[in-house]
Scaffold this active site. Structure first.
Site, PDB file in Angstrom:
ATOM      1  N   ASP A   1      17.717  33.707  33.860  1.00 17.84           N
ATOM      2  CA  ASP A   1      17.625  33.650  35.321  1.00 17.84           C
ATOM      3  C   ASP A   1      18.989  33.986  35.925  1.00 17.84           C
ATOM      4  O   ASP A   1      20.032  33.544  35.437  1.00 17.84           O
ATOM      5  CB  ASP A   1      17.187  32.245  35.757  1.00 17.84           C
ATOM      6  CG  ASP A   1      16.713  32.211  37.205  1.00 17.84           C
ATOM      7  OD1 ASP A   1      15.513  31.995  37.438  1.00 17.84           O
ATOM      8  OD2 ASP A   1      17.559  32.409  38.114  1.00 17.84           O
ATOM      9  N   ILE A   2      18.985  34.744  37.005  1.00 18.63           N
ATOM     10  CA  ILE A   2      20.231  35.191  37.634  1.00 18.63           C
ATOM     11  C   ILE A   2      20.958  34.042  38.337  1.00 18.63           C
ATOM     12  O   ILE A   2      22.170  34.106  38.562  1.00 18.63           O
ATOM     13  CB  ILE A   2      19.927  36.339  38.626  1.00 18.63           C
ATOM     14  CG1 ILE A   2      21.141  37.228  38.832  1.00 18.63           C
ATOM     15  CG2 ILE A   2      19.376  35.821  39.949  1.00 18.63           C
ATOM     16  CD1 ILE A   2      20.826  38.536  39.548  1.00 18.63           C
TER      17      ILE A   2
ATOM     18  N   GLU B   1       8.871  32.441  44.551  1.00 17.52           N
ATOM     19  CA  GLU B   1       9.615  33.448  45.313  1.00 17.52           C
ATOM     20  C   GLU B   1       9.299  34.871  44.860  1.00 17.52           C
ATOM     21  O   GLU B   1       9.252  35.782  45.686  1.00 17.52           O
ATOM     22  CB  GLU B   1      11.126  33.198  45.182  1.00 17.52           C
ATOM     23  CG  GLU B   1      11.580  31.935  45.893  1.00 17.52           C
ATOM     24  CD  GLU B   1      13.023  31.585  45.568  1.00 17.52           C
ATOM     25  OE1 GLU B   1      13.688  32.348  44.850  1.00 17.52           O
ATOM     26  OE2 GLU B   1      13.473  30.521  46.033  1.00 17.52           O
ATOM     27  N   VAL B   2       9.145  35.056  43.570  1.00 16.93           N
ATOM     28  CA  VAL B   2       8.899  36.407  43.041  1.00 16.93           C
ATOM     29  C   VAL B   2       7.413  36.530  42.689  1.00 16.93           C
ATOM     30  O   VAL B   2       6.902  35.752  41.864  1.00 16.93           O
ATOM     31  CB  VAL B   2       9.777  36.682  41.799  1.00 16.93           C
ATOM     32  CG1 VAL B   2       9.476  38.073  41.242  1.00 16.93           C
ATOM     33  CG2 VAL B   2      11.257  36.552  42.154  1.00 16.93           C
TER      34      VAL B   2
ATOM     35  N   HIS C   1       5.603  34.129  36.259  1.00 20.53           N
ATOM     36  CA  HIS C   1       6.698  33.836  35.331  1.00 20.53           C
ATOM     37  C   HIS C   1       6.755  32.355  35.027  1.00 20.53           C
ATOM     38  O   HIS C   1       6.363  31.527  35.840  1.00 20.53           O
ATOM     39  CB  HIS C   1       8.050  34.292  35.906  1.00 20.53           C
ATOM     40  CG  HIS C   1       8.318  33.806  37.309  1.00 20.53           C
ATOM     41  ND1 HIS C   1       7.776  34.403  38.407  1.00 20.53           N
ATOM     42  CD2 HIS C   1       9.069  32.775  37.773  1.00 20.53           C
ATOM     43  CE1 HIS C   1       8.176  33.766  39.504  1.00 20.53           C
ATOM     44  NE2 HIS C   1       8.960  32.772  39.143  1.00 20.53           N
ATOM     45  N   MET C   2       7.277  32.056  33.836  1.00 24.16           N
ATOM     46  CA  MET C   2       7.497  30.676  33.406  1.00 24.16           C
ATOM     47  C   MET C   2       8.997  30.453  33.297  1.00 24.16           C
ATOM     48  O   MET C   2       9.699  31.245  32.661  1.00 24.16           O
ATOM     49  CB  MET C   2       6.843  30.451  32.042  1.00 24.16           C
ATOM     50  CG  MET C   2       6.846  29.017  31.574  1.00 24.16           C
ATOM     51  SD  MET C   2       5.545  28.029  32.355  1.00 24.16           S
ATOM     52  CE  MET C   2       4.109  28.578  31.441  1.00 24.16           C
ATOM     53  N   HIS C   3       9.486  29.380  33.920  1.00 29.14           N
ATOM     54  CA  HIS C   3      10.883  28.987  33.753  1.00 29.14           C
ATOM     55  C   HIS C   3      10.979  28.112  32.504  1.00 29.14           C
ATOM     56  O   HIS C   3      10.195  27.179  32.341  1.00 29.14           O
ATOM     57  CB  HIS C   3      11.361  28.146  34.940  1.00 29.14           C
ATOM     58  CG  HIS C   3      11.316  28.840  36.266  1.00 29.14           C
ATOM     59  ND1 HIS C   3      12.444  29.319  36.893  1.00 29.14           N
ATOM     60  CD2 HIS C   3      10.287  29.128  37.108  1.00 29.14           C
ATOM     61  CE1 HIS C   3      12.117  29.863  38.062  1.00 29.14           C
ATOM     62  NE2 HIS C   3      10.804  29.759  38.214  1.00 29.14           N
TER      63      HIS C   3
HETATM   64  P1  5GP Z   1      10.302  31.350  41.559  1.00 30.70           P
HETATM   65  O1  5GP Z   1      10.890  30.614  42.719  1.00 30.70           O
HETATM   66  O2  5GP Z   1       9.533  32.572  42.006  1.00 30.70           O
HETATM   67  O3  5GP Z   1       9.517  30.453  40.645  1.00 30.70           O
HETATM   68  O4  5GP Z   1      11.526  31.833  40.690  1.00 30.70           O
HETATM   69  C1  5GP Z   1      12.110  33.085  40.801  1.00 30.70           C
HETATM   70  C2  5GP Z   1      13.368  33.071  39.961  1.00 30.70           C
HETATM   71  O5  5GP Z   1      13.792  34.399  39.781  1.00 30.70           O
HETATM   72  C3  5GP Z   1      14.519  32.317  40.599  1.00 30.70           C
HETATM   73  O6  5GP Z   1      14.929  31.254  39.745  1.00 30.70           O
HETATM   74  C4  5GP Z   1      15.605  33.381  40.763  1.00 30.70           C
HETATM   75  O7  5GP Z   1      16.916  32.898  40.509  1.00 30.70           O
HETATM   76  C5  5GP Z   1      15.182  34.437  39.756  1.00 30.70           C
HETATM   77  N1  5GP Z   1      15.566  35.788  40.113  1.00 30.70           N
HETATM   78  C6  5GP Z   1      15.409  36.396  41.315  1.00 30.70           C
HETATM   79  N2  5GP Z   1      15.852  37.666  41.275  1.00 30.70           N
HETATM   80  C7  5GP Z   1      16.290  37.867  39.999  1.00 30.70           C
HETATM   81  C8  5GP Z   1      16.873  38.992  39.345  1.00 30.70           C
HETATM   82  O8  5GP Z   1      17.074  40.070  39.914  1.00 30.70           O
HETATM   83  N3  5GP Z   1      17.206  38.833  38.035  1.00 30.70           N
HETATM   84  C9  5GP Z   1      17.008  37.656  37.377  1.00 30.70           C
HETATM   85  N4  5GP Z   1      17.366  37.608  36.084  1.00 30.70           N
HETATM   86  N5  5GP Z   1      16.456  36.577  37.960  1.00 30.70           N
HETATM   87  C10 5GP Z   1      16.109  36.681  39.266  1.00 30.70           C
END
Ligand code: 5GP
Length: 120
Positions: free
Chosen positions: A33-34, A99-100, A104-106
């Site tokens: 994660d970034i 957000e994305v 995806h799974m963290h």
């Molecule tokens: P969500 O909130 O959708 O569950 O998590 C999205 C995750 O994607 C966030 O933890 C965010 O830091 C990560 N993320 C967003 N843009 C990028 C990117 O360009 N590269 C990487 N490696 N992670 C990203």
């Protein structure tokens, strides 16, 4: 919800933007994660175009679901998280804080992660 093929993870899958790759198999890709929320914070994404967990689990082939989860388990094992413990999170939709819009799974670990949810 229609899949947006310009979302950031779709671009990572197409190699249009870089990622810090951790592992991959035929069905999924794992990368750091970034904006890490723990010493280990890896995202595992299916290669297929799925908006969310609901989309993935209701429409993906059984082999894709199995391959995806095999990579989640491999990442946790290979990064040494099985003994100390780890947390898996999949955010879905607005209340989930997704957000994305590519499922995806963290995979989080590397320190005690505290309570499961912030109290409000
Ligand atoms: P969500 O909130 O959708 O569950 O998590 C999205 C995750 O994607 C966030 O933890 C965010 O830091 C990560 N993320 C967003 N843009 C990028 C990117 O360009 N590269 C990487 N490696 N992670 C990203």
């Amino acid at each position: 919800m229609t899949y947006d093929s310009n979302n950031i993870f779709a671009k990572i899958l197409r190699g249009e933007i870089p990622c810090d790759r951790v592992a991959e198999n035929d069905h999924a890709l794992a990368f750091k994660d970034i904006n890490p929320q723990a010493p280990v914070h890896v995202l595992v994404i299916p290669r297929g175009a799925y908006v969310s967990s609901d989309d993935f689990y209701s429409t993906a082939e059984a082999s894709e679901i199995a391959g995806f989860h095999a990579l989640v388990a491999q990442v946790a094992r290979d990064l040494g998280l099985v003994g100390p413990g780890y947390r898996l999170i999949a955010n879905h939709g607005t209340d989930g804080g997704q957000e994305v819009p590519h499922f995806h799974m963290h995979v989080l670990g590397g320190r005690p992660l505290g309570p499961m949810l912030a109290r409000r």
